[in-house]
Design a protein around this motif. Sequence first.
Motif, PDB file in Angstrom:
ATOM      1  N   TYR A  23       0.847  -1.191   0.000  1.00 53.42           N
ATOM      2  CA  TYR A  23       0.000   0.000   0.000  1.00 53.42           C
ATOM      3  C   TYR A  23       0.884   1.243   0.000  1.00 53.42           C
ATOM      4  O   TYR A  23       1.978   1.250   0.573  1.00 53.42           O
ATOM      5  CB  TYR A  23      -0.924   0.005   1.220  1.00 53.42           C
ATOM      6  N   GLU A  72      -6.585  -5.268   3.464  1.00 59.06           N
ATOM      7  CA  GLU A  72      -6.980  -3.906   3.121  1.00 59.06           C
ATOM      8  C   GLU A  72      -7.698  -3.251   4.290  1.00 59.06           C
ATOM      9  O   GLU A  72      -7.629  -2.031   4.478  1.00 59.06           O
ATOM     10  CB  GLU A  72      -7.878  -3.919   1.882  1.00 59.06           C
ATOM     11  N   ALA A  88      -5.523  -1.087   6.369  1.00 53.66           N
ATOM     12  CA  ALA A  88      -5.281   0.245   5.813  1.00 53.66           C
ATOM     13  C   ALA A  88      -6.430   1.185   6.155  1.00 53.66           C
ATOM     14  O   ALA A  88      -6.220   2.362   6.468  1.00 53.66           O
ATOM     15  CB  ALA A  88      -5.096   0.150   4.301  1.00 53.66           C
ATOM     16  N   VAL A 102      -4.646   6.648   1.389  1.00 57.99           N
ATOM     17  CA  VAL A 102      -4.068   5.316   1.226  1.00 57.99           C
ATOM     18  C   VAL A 102      -4.438   4.805  -0.162  1.00 57.99           C
ATOM     19  O   VAL A 102      -5.597   4.880  -0.575  1.00 57.99           O
ATOM     20  CB  VAL A 102      -4.581   4.324   2.289  1.00 57.99           C
ATOM     21  N   TYR A 103      -3.430   4.299  -0.890  1.00 54.48           N
ATOM     22  CA  TYR A 103      -3.620   3.728  -2.223  1.00 54.48           C
ATOM     23  C   TYR A 103      -3.117   2.281  -2.230  1.00 54.48           C
ATOM     24  O   TYR A 103      -2.152   1.953  -1.528  1.00 54.48           O
ATOM     25  CB  TYR A 103      -2.842   4.528  -3.273  1.00 54.48           C
ATOM     26  N   GLU A 104      -3.791   1.456  -2.994  1.00 53.47           N
ATOM     27  CA  GLU A 104      -3.230   0.135  -3.268  1.00 53.47           C
ATOM     28  C   GLU A 104      -2.032   0.347  -4.189  1.00 53.47           C
ATOM     29  O   GLU A 104      -2.162   0.930  -5.262  1.00 53.47           O
ATOM     30  CB  GLU A 104      -4.266  -0.757  -3.936  1.00 53.47           C
TER      31      GLU A 104
END
Length: 471
Positions: free
Chosen positions: A22, A69, A72, A85-87
């Motif tokens: 992430y 996920e 996150a 937050v980004y994958e």
Amino acid sequence: MDAAVAYCESKFIGSRVDMPAYLLIFAQAHPEFRLPELLSLAELHGFSISFDPNCDTRCPFLVCELALEEHARILVQRCILLKHVYEFYAQGATYEEMHAANDANSRHLWTRYIQDTSFKFVVSAHNHTIPSWRHRTIMEGFGYMGFLGEINLKSAEITLGCFEDYETTEGKAASPATRDGQFRQVYFGRHIADGQARSLIKLFDVKKRLYYGNTSMEAEVSLLMANQALAAPSKLVYDPFCGTGSMLYPVTYFGAQSYGSDIDGRQMRGKGGSDAPPGVFKAAKQYGVVNRFVDLCTFDVTQNPWRCGNLFDAIVTDPPYGVRAGAKRLGRKKELSEEKKLANIEHQRSARNRLEPYIPPTKPYELSALAIDLVLLARYLLKPQGRLVFFLPTVNENYEEVDVHSMLCEGMTLVANSLQDFGSWGRRLITIRKDTDVLYPPPNLNKEHAPSERVPAHKDFREQYFAGFKT
């Protein structure tokens, strides 16, 4: 900061086995506080987080690994310094390198969105503004992904983000046009969630608080301290230098019960008659947490009433260090003669007979002695694995790591040491954990401290501050 990185390396790096990656994007404030806050929240919620222990803490982009996920999403709900937050899909020193990594390593992540998912791109940079004409060039560079869904700028099902990281322009004369495209790294990923906790900074804004003083801690930092203390429901948190209560409002907001004390009860009470509620309770009522305040008491922490230890899950405090208010303890600067002692005893007796309040004399409490005593008191009062979180001002030029380590005692371990730099001086957010089950006796906080091998950078801080930190 070094302690937090070492803690991450020893506890989490060994667990990196095919965990999803992430991209965390931080606010551009308090860079040294970022990793300790992440590690604290991961510990609080019982999951692992791993990242490169040699990462640049000044960079607002951090690639980390989390098992789920959902972890996150937990971070963005509570982490004060986390904005997005980004994958994570790919990164590179050039766009060619980043696209190659995205196509080779992350195809299995984004191909599921190709057929019928509406999408949009977000393009941004740190320490730079990308000209509008290059936005389209950057987005067209991802044509190989072959997305067939609708481009929807208002309500896209997924958002793909591309972020360039540039060196700071401080002290440099390079123009934006010259710098454009000369980034250090470019990052790419799919948006998951935005930070929700940063809105609490406005909620706890001191200027909007019903009761505050000239030493009240700013909202953002007090929230960070609450996270470092692992504040949560069913926990009991203590502030031995409570003042106007700035440290306790965030911990109670996060669900903990709190207890405060101070040598000067006027700081906690504020103005108003004896029937009026204390000023601290007024502000607590404003935040809807007054029912989580156990009590407020007035006493000298060196002559405290605690007769058993292992009481508190955390101690969170900002000890006074003399710039706006100095630390005090009961006693006199100079011993009285026998004649004056007798007169003073008679004065006390007379005041009690007239039902008048007697204000005992106080003397300065030197900061380096206070810090050592605070750690000893924390070892006695904290439950096993409990945390002591406090600020320590230091002269930057004179500071060495031994200054903090020399304060530690058996059973107490340094978790984090993060600097908030003000130029010639700074204040360090120190987090210490009690790593023992041993029941220690109450510490004697009235004995003289043996002189240390070197003068720590926080000793006699008040005098150094007003002298302009001259040798």
